[in-house]
Design a protein around this motif. Structure first.
Motif, PDB file in Angstrom:
ATOM      1  N   PHE A  91       0.850  -1.202   0.000  1.00  0.00           N
ATOM      2  CA  PHE A  91       0.000   0.000   0.000  1.00  0.00           C
ATOM      3  C   PHE A  91       0.880   1.243   0.000  1.00  0.00           C
ATOM      4  N   ARG A  92       0.562   2.164  -0.885  1.00  0.00           N
ATOM      5  CA  ARG A  92       1.294   3.438  -0.883  1.00  0.00           C
ATOM      6  C   ARG A  92       0.300   4.556  -1.142  1.00  0.00           C
ATOM      7  N   ASN A  93       0.383   5.565  -0.292  1.00  0.00           N
ATOM      8  CA  ASN A  93      -0.537   6.683  -0.468  1.00  0.00           C
ATOM      9  C   ASN A  93       0.006   7.593  -1.575  1.00  0.00           C
ATOM     10  N   GLU A  94      -0.039   7.078  -2.787  1.00  0.00           N
ATOM     11  CA  GLU A  94       0.516   7.796  -3.941  1.00  0.00           C
ATOM     12  C   GLU A  94      -0.248   9.103  -4.137  1.00  0.00           C
ATOM     13  N   ILE A  95       0.481  10.144  -4.416  1.00  0.00           N
ATOM     14  CA  ILE A  95      -0.171  11.449  -4.579  1.00  0.00           C
ATOM     15  C   ILE A  95      -0.605  11.673  -6.016  1.00  0.00           C
TER      16      ILE A  95
ATOM     17  N   ILE B  24      -4.424   0.756 -13.834  1.00  0.00           N
ATOM     18  CA  ILE B  24      -3.819   0.009 -12.726  1.00  0.00           C
ATOM     19  C   ILE B  24      -2.295   0.178 -12.673  1.00  0.00           C
ATOM     20  N   PHE B  25      -1.772   1.179 -13.383  1.00  0.00           N
ATOM     21  CA  PHE B  25      -0.315   1.358 -13.381  1.00  0.00           C
ATOM     22  C   PHE B  25       0.180   1.842 -12.020  1.00  0.00           C
ATOM     23  N   ARG B  26      -0.411   2.909 -11.524  1.00  0.00           N
ATOM     24  CA  ARG B  26      -0.001   3.432 -10.214  1.00  0.00           C
ATOM     25  C   ARG B  26      -1.228   3.546  -9.337  1.00  0.00           C
ATOM     26  N   THR B  27      -1.342   2.636  -8.376  1.00  0.00           N
ATOM     27  CA  THR B  27      -2.524   2.592  -7.526  1.00  0.00           C
ATOM     28  C   THR B  27      -2.094   2.686  -6.069  1.00  0.00           C
ATOM     29  N   ARG B  28      -3.076   2.807  -5.187  1.00  0.00           N
ATOM     30  CA  ARG B  28      -2.718   2.948  -3.768  1.00  0.00           C
ATOM     31  C   ARG B  28      -2.663   1.595  -3.073  1.00  0.00           C
TER      32      ARG B  28
ATOM     33  N   ASN C  91       7.656   3.020 -19.112  1.00  0.00           N
ATOM     34  CA  ASN C  91       7.613   3.110 -17.652  1.00  0.00           C
ATOM     35  C   ASN C  91       8.054   1.799 -17.011  1.00  0.00           C
ATOM     36  N   GLU C  92       8.591   1.946 -15.797  1.00  0.00           N
ATOM     37  CA  GLU C  92       9.068   0.771 -15.043  1.00  0.00           C
ATOM     38  C   GLU C  92       7.944  -0.183 -14.679  1.00  0.00           C
ATOM     39  N   PHE C  93       8.177  -1.478 -14.839  1.00  0.00           N
ATOM     40  CA  PHE C  93       7.257  -2.423 -14.212  1.00  0.00           C
ATOM     41  C   PHE C  93       7.979  -3.484 -13.392  1.00  0.00           C
ATOM     42  N   GLU C  94       9.309  -3.534 -13.507  1.00  0.00           N
ATOM     43  CA  GLU C  94      10.081  -4.395 -12.615  1.00  0.00           C
ATOM     44  C   GLU C  94      11.380  -3.696 -12.258  1.00  0.00           C
TER      45      GLU C  94
ATOM     46  N   THR D 128      14.602  -8.894  -6.825  1.00  0.00           N
ATOM     47  CA  THR D 128      13.824  -8.674  -8.046  1.00  0.00           C
ATOM     48  C   THR D 128      12.406  -8.348  -7.582  1.00  0.00           C
ATOM     49  N   SER D 129      11.867  -7.242  -8.074  1.00  0.00           N
ATOM     50  CA  SER D 129      10.564  -6.789  -7.590  1.00  0.00           C
ATOM     51  C   SER D 129       9.685  -6.349  -8.760  1.00  0.00           C
ATOM     52  N   VAL D 130       8.599  -7.074  -8.944  1.00  0.00           N
ATOM     53  CA  VAL D 130       7.717  -6.729 -10.063  1.00  0.00           C
ATOM     54  C   VAL D 130       6.285  -6.596  -9.543  1.00  0.00           C
ATOM     55  N   GLY D 131       5.576  -5.588 -10.025  1.00  0.00           N
ATOM     56  CA  GLY D 131       4.185  -5.403  -9.621  1.00  0.00           C
ATOM     57  C   GLY D 131       3.293  -6.367 -10.392  1.00  0.00           C
ATOM     58  N   ALA D 132       2.460  -7.109  -9.653  1.00  0.00           N
ATOM     59  CA  ALA D 132       1.554  -8.045 -10.340  1.00  0.00           C
ATOM     60  C   ALA D 132       0.546  -7.270 -11.195  1.00  0.00           C
ATOM     61  N   ASP D 133       0.161  -6.094 -10.713  1.00  0.00           N
ATOM     62  CA  ASP D 133      -0.841  -5.306 -11.454  1.00  0.00           C
ATOM     63  C   ASP D 133      -0.205  -4.634 -12.676  1.00  0.00           C
ATOM     64  N   ARG D 134       0.993  -4.071 -12.463  1.00  0.00           N
ATOM     65  CA  ARG D 134       1.675  -3.446 -13.610  1.00  0.00           C
ATOM     66  C   ARG D 134       2.006  -4.479 -14.672  1.00  0.00           C
ATOM     67  N   CYS D 135       2.349  -5.670 -14.203  1.00  0.00           N
ATOM     68  CA  CYS D 135       2.679  -6.731 -15.149  1.00  0.00           C
ATOM     69  C   CYS D 135       1.397  -7.151 -15.900  1.00  0.00           C
TER      70      CYS D 135
HETATM   71  P1  ATP Z   1       7.670   4.233  -9.223  1.00  0.00           P
HETATM   72  O1  ATP Z   1       8.990   4.941  -9.489  1.00  0.00           O
HETATM   73  O2  ATP Z   1       6.868   3.953 -10.461  1.00  0.00           O
HETATM   74  O3  ATP Z   1       6.880   4.851  -8.117  1.00  0.00           O
HETATM   75  P2  ATP Z   1       9.123   2.487  -7.539  1.00  0.00           P
HETATM   76  O4  ATP Z   1      10.496   2.579  -8.118  1.00  0.00           O
HETATM   77  O5  ATP Z   1       8.791   3.229  -6.318  1.00  0.00           O
HETATM   78  O6  ATP Z   1       8.043   2.770  -8.688  1.00  0.00           O
HETATM   79  P3  ATP Z   1       9.536  -0.059  -6.374  1.00  0.00           P
HETATM   80  O7  ATP Z   1       9.517   0.461  -4.992  1.00  0.00           O
HETATM   81  O8  ATP Z   1      10.846  -0.442  -6.980  1.00  0.00           O
HETATM   82  O9  ATP Z   1       8.779   0.959  -7.322  1.00  0.00           O
HETATM   83  O10 ATP Z   1       8.496  -1.276  -6.468  1.00  0.00           O
HETATM   84  C1  ATP Z   1       8.708  -2.389  -7.288  1.00  0.00           C
HETATM   85  C2  ATP Z   1       7.539  -2.607  -8.222  1.00  0.00           C
HETATM   86  O11 ATP Z   1       6.302  -2.523  -7.538  1.00  0.00           O
HETATM   87  C3  ATP Z   1       7.438  -1.580  -9.346  1.00  0.00           C
HETATM   88  O12 ATP Z   1       8.283  -1.929 -10.424  1.00  0.00           O
HETATM   89  C4  ATP Z   1       5.985  -1.687  -9.730  1.00  0.00           C
HETATM   90  O13 ATP Z   1       5.770  -2.758 -10.644  1.00  0.00           O
HETATM   91  C5  ATP Z   1       5.312  -2.000  -8.410  1.00  0.00           C
HETATM   92  N1  ATP Z   1       4.709  -0.782  -7.858  1.00  0.00           N
HETATM   93  C6  ATP Z   1       5.310   0.160  -7.091  1.00  0.00           C
HETATM   94  N2  ATP Z   1       4.451   1.139  -6.770  1.00  0.00           N
HETATM   95  C7  ATP Z   1       3.268   0.817  -7.345  1.00  0.00           C
HETATM   96  C8  ATP Z   1       1.977   1.424  -7.385  1.00  0.00           C
HETATM   97  N3  ATP Z   1       1.724   2.558  -6.732  1.00  0.00           N
HETATM   98  N4  ATP Z   1       1.001   0.812  -8.092  1.00  0.00           N
HETATM   99  C9  ATP Z   1       1.226  -0.341  -8.749  1.00  0.00           C
HETATM  100  N5  ATP Z   1       2.421  -0.975  -8.740  1.00  0.00           N
HETATM  101  C10 ATP Z   1       3.432  -0.406  -8.052  1.00  0.00           C
END
Ligand code: ATP
Length: 443
Positions: A185-189, A195-199, A269-272, A311-318
């Motif tokens: 969970f992240r309180n993204e601003i 579903i790319f950047r969610t909370r 954009n980053e997904f892993e 290695t860290s990949v978002g299941a939703d971004r993927c």
């Molecule tokens: P960003 O720069 O896009 O905020 P990050 O570098 O903070 O990402 P990491 O902390 O490295 O991301 O997290 C690893 C992975 O988790 C990311 O590559 C992404 O796939 C996923 N992830 C991170 N934040 C989110 C988010 N808010 N919503 C969906 N997926 C996320």
């Protein structure tokens, strides 16, 4: 097709066909939180299963865990998240929006329209300020500062605090890894882009513990493994690329980091992320918990705190990358055919069984085939409407194979299999369908 147009069409298809819905939509929706529908949950689960199989089942040097979301609050002090999990934010005095100072190009500033149509007042931005992105809540009956806990902003810390437990319980030796799939969970601003950047999101993370001095070698190895994994998932090679994080962009714990980026309709954009996290996390947990977290290497009679390659990949971004990669439109006989070209292994439905017509014993045979296959593969039965329409419905759901029972089936037991991508048809012995599908789905 314009890229924004492509994204809008994908979002609308996802809703219409039951892949992804906005959370609490009947109440107007919750900001940047999404729910997976019947097809979406299968797609995402298939992706997670593939990841789990490749990390945990196919290797003998990685163990899996499932740690809780709520952890001891000191974990987040040790990890540095309480002090540094901040994004510099700027506020706009005109539209009252808040944006990430380092990602101003992403800011969707609504900019109050002026009285003159077509003209907009510009944003007036404040100086950047720090903003902590962790969600806070309270544990127990009293809401005071002693009871504050956080919803974890990454799953990795659940792995570090269990490193000793796993080491002792599994009898692994360094180098070895621990893998986990779970919510973060992240309180993204400035969340957004579907579903790319969610909370609330899910991460698939693996922490590989290695002897200091060998981390660069392992880092390279994991980069290659993870790149190949995305290709095996069916992602087009021309739509992924590496981004080498610049020294001033590195997280406080990292010595080196590479992102795998996907070319989403809204840009690369980053997904892993693949990170060399050094011994930062284990050292900090050792310091904060007072518990020794070093490793004893018997052969060399040496003690050390392992380095970590993550290695860290978002299941939703993927999942979003897979959806974007699969989405296609083409003109067929004067009509637009919308098709999701998923690899059969990740497709939510593997096969649809269709009686050509609802008579002459065809539904009975189709029903038998359907029930037979359903136990082995997610299968769908559809007898409604013209067969061409039914094929199109399955194209939109990304179903790779349609099995049609027709007049010939009764005579010789064969069925027609129609391939989603080529629309080619072939006849297959009905009694061998299970093996036929099995082979196609595995490859
Ligand atoms: P960003 O720069 O896009 O905020 P990050 O570098 O903070 O990402 P990491 O902390 O490295 O991301 O997290 C690893 C992975 O988790 C990311 O590559 C992404 O796939 C996923 N992830 C991170 N934040 C989110 C988010 N808010 N919503 C969906 N997926 C996320």
């Amino acid at each position: 097709m314009a890229e924004q147009d492509r994204m809008d069409k994908l979002v609308s298809l996802c809703k219409r066909r039951g892949f992804i819905f906005q959370s609490s939509e009947i109440y107007g929706g919750t900001g940047s939180v999404w729910d997976y529908g019947p097809l979406g949950v299968e797609l995402k689960r298939n992706i997670k299963d593939r990841w789990w199989r490749s990390m945990v089942h196919a290797r003998d040097d990685i163990e899996g865990i499932d740690a809780a979301i709520l952890m001891h609050p000191r974990v987040w002090e040790a990890s540095g998240h309480v002090a540094t999990f901040n994004d510099p934010m700027v506020d706009c005095k005109t539209c009252k929006g808040r944006f990430r100072a380092d990602k101003l190009h992403d800011a969707q500033c609504p900019q109050k329209p002026s009285k003159h149509p077509g003209e907009h007042t510009t944003c007036e931005l404040t100086e950047p300020r720090q903003f902590n992105m962790m969600f806070k809540t309270y544990m127990g009956p009293v809401e005071d500062s002693a009871a504050i806990v956080y919803l974890r902003p990454e799953t990795a810390q659940g792995i570090y605090v269990n490193y000793l437990n796993v080491l002792q319980a599994s009898r692994q030796k360094v180098p070895f890894g621990i893998a986990q799939i779970g919510k973060a969970f992240r309180n993204e601003i400035t969340p957004g882009n579907f579903i790319f950047r969610t909370r609330e999101f899910e991460q698939m993370e693996m922490q590989f513990f290695v002897k200091p001095g060998t981390e660069d070698e392992w880092f390279e190895q994991w980069r290659q493994i993870r790149w190949q994994w995305h290709l095996d998932l069916g992602i087009r090679p021309e739509r992924i690329r590496w981004y080498h994080t610049k020294p001033d962009e590195l997280a406080h714990y990292a010595k080196d980091a590479y992102d795998i980026e996907y070319e989403f309709p809204f840009g690369w954009n980053e997904f892993e992320g693949i990170h060399n996290r050094t011994d930062y996390d284990l050292k900090r947990h050792q310091e904060y918990s007072g518990k020794k977290l070093d490793y004893f290497e018997q052969e060399k009679n040496e003690r050390f705190i392992p380095y970590v390659v993550e290695t860290s990949v978002g299941a939703d971004r993927c999942t979003l990358a897979v959806l974007c990669d699969a989405y296609d439109e083409e003109q067929v006989e004067g009509e637009t055919r919308v098709v999701l070209r998923f690899a059969p292994s990740v497709a939510p439905i593997k096969a649809a069984v269709l009686p050509l017509v609802k008579k002459d014993g065809m539904p009975e045979i189709a029903d038998r085939i359907f029930h037979d296959l359903k136990h082995r593969f997610p299968t769908f039965y559809d007898d409604g409407g013209a067969v061409g329409r039914r094929y199109r419905r399955q194209d939109e759901a990304g179903t790779p194979f349609c099995i049609t029972v027709d007049g010939t089936t009764k005579e010789d037991g064969t069925v027609t299999i129609r391939h989603r991508d080529s629309m080619q048809q072939e006849r297959v012995d009905g009694s061998k369908l299970g093996a036929w599908l099995d082979e196609k789905i595995r490859s």
